[in-house]
Design a protein around this motif. Structure first.
Motif, mmCIF file in Angstrom:
data_model
loop_
_atom_site.group_PDB
_atom_site.id
_atom_site.type_symbol
_atom_site.label_atom_id
_atom_site.label_comp_id
_atom_site.label_asym_id
_atom_site.label_seq_id
_atom_site.Cartn_x
_atom_site.Cartn_y
_atom_site.Cartn_z
ATOM 1 N N ASP A 38 50.566 35.505 27.468
ATOM 2 C CA ASP A 38 50.000 35.553 28.150
ATOM 3 C C ASP A 38 48.657 36.278 27.923
ATOM 4 O OD1 ASP A 38 50.755 33.103 29.299
ATOM 5 O OD2 ASP A 38 51.202 33.946 30.800
ATOM 6 N N LEU A 39 47.362 36.814 28.688
ATOM 7 C CA LEU A 39 46.562 37.999 28.548
ATOM 8 C C LEU A 39 47.267 39.331 28.722
ATOM 9 C CD1 LEU A 39 44.255 39.422 27.285
ATOM 10 C CD2 LEU A 39 42.539 38.228 29.124
ATOM 11 N N MET A 40 47.750 38.812 30.461
ATOM 12 C CA MET A 40 48.533 39.659 30.786
ATOM 13 C C MET A 40 49.484 41.176 30.268
ATOM 14 S SD MET A 40 48.684 41.262 34.186
ATOM 15 C CE MET A 40 46.979 40.298 35.019
ATOM 16 N N PHE A 41 49.982 39.719 29.326
ATOM 17 C CA PHE A 41 51.122 41.082 28.610
ATOM 18 C C PHE A 41 50.726 41.855 27.941
ATOM 19 C CE2 PHE A 41 54.522 41.648 25.685
ATOM 20 C CZ PHE A 41 55.586 42.012 25.811
ATOM 21 N N PRO A 42 49.294 42.281 27.004
ATOM 22 C CA PRO A 42 48.908 43.442 26.564
ATOM 23 C C PRO A 42 48.362 44.142 27.574
ATOM 24 C CG PRO A 42 48.481 41.071 25.384
ATOM 25 C CD PRO A 42 49.080 40.501 26.288
ATOM 26 N N VAL A 43 47.910 43.607 28.370
ATOM 27 C CA VAL A 43 46.638 44.139 29.078
ATOM 28 C C VAL A 43 47.766 45.103 29.990
ATOM 29 C CG1 VAL A 43 45.781 44.161 30.983
ATOM 30 C CG2 VAL A 43 44.795 43.251 29.599
ATOM 31 N N GLN A 81 43.827 39.378 19.970
ATOM 32 C CA GLN A 81 44.106 37.336 19.453
ATOM 33 C C GLN A 81 43.941 36.824 20.966
ATOM 34 O OE1 GLN A 81 48.028 38.636 17.494
ATOM 35 N NE2 GLN A 81 46.533 37.885 15.611
ATOM 36 N N ASN A 82 44.050 37.143 22.301
ATOM 37 C CA ASN A 82 44.043 36.294 22.351
ATOM 38 C C ASN A 82 42.855 35.819 23.067
ATOM 39 O OD1 ASN A 82 44.353 35.654 25.831
ATOM 40 N ND2 ASN A 82 45.836 35.603 24.884
ATOM 41 N N ARG A 86 41.055 32.375 23.049
ATOM 42 C CA ARG A 86 40.346 31.734 24.405
ATOM 43 C C ARG A 86 39.041 30.962 24.197
ATOM 44 N NH1 ARG A 86 41.443 34.791 30.100
ATOM 45 N NH2 ARG A 86 43.483 34.590 29.568
ATOM 46 N N ARG A 87 37.934 31.825 23.035
ATOM 47 C CA ARG A 87 36.898 31.363 22.635
ATOM 48 C C ARG A 87 36.631 30.000 21.776
ATOM 49 N NH1 ARG A 87 34.634 37.489 21.375
ATOM 50 N NH2 ARG A 87 34.044 38.179 22.907
#
Length: 89
Positions: A38-43, A81-82, A86-87
């Motif tokens: 998930d994007l939240m993890f690296p953020v 990478q995330n 998504r793109r």
């Protein structure tokens, strides 16, 4: 305990918050509350590392700065990478 907290400098308090954020992200991943894809993890990890770097800019420690520097780089790579996935997906 309240005496100890009242003696913390702002940089120490901010660095402590950063440590708690990183530990929470790791714990949440281990407990399957947060997926490392998930994007939240690296953020969340980036936020914690930046707070720690702020603290370390006031109380320098080379080993810790290196660790947090790598943590920031790895987190940014994970975010990029995330976003790319998504793109294209």
């Amino acid at each position: 305990m309240s005496e100890f907290i009242s003696t913390l400098s702002w940089p120490d308090a901010i660095g402590t918050l950063g440590t708690l954020i990183i530990a929470f992200a790791y714990f949440a991943t281990q407990m399957r509350y947060l997926n490392s894809d998930d994007l939240m993890f690296p953020v969340v990890n980036l936020l914690g590392a930046l707070l720690l770097i702020y603290s370390l800019s006031h109380n320098f420690n080379l080993a810790s700065v290196l660790m947090e520097g790598f943590w920031i780089i790895i987190s940014v790579v994970g975010i990029v990478q995330n976003l790319r996935a998504r793109r294209s997906g």
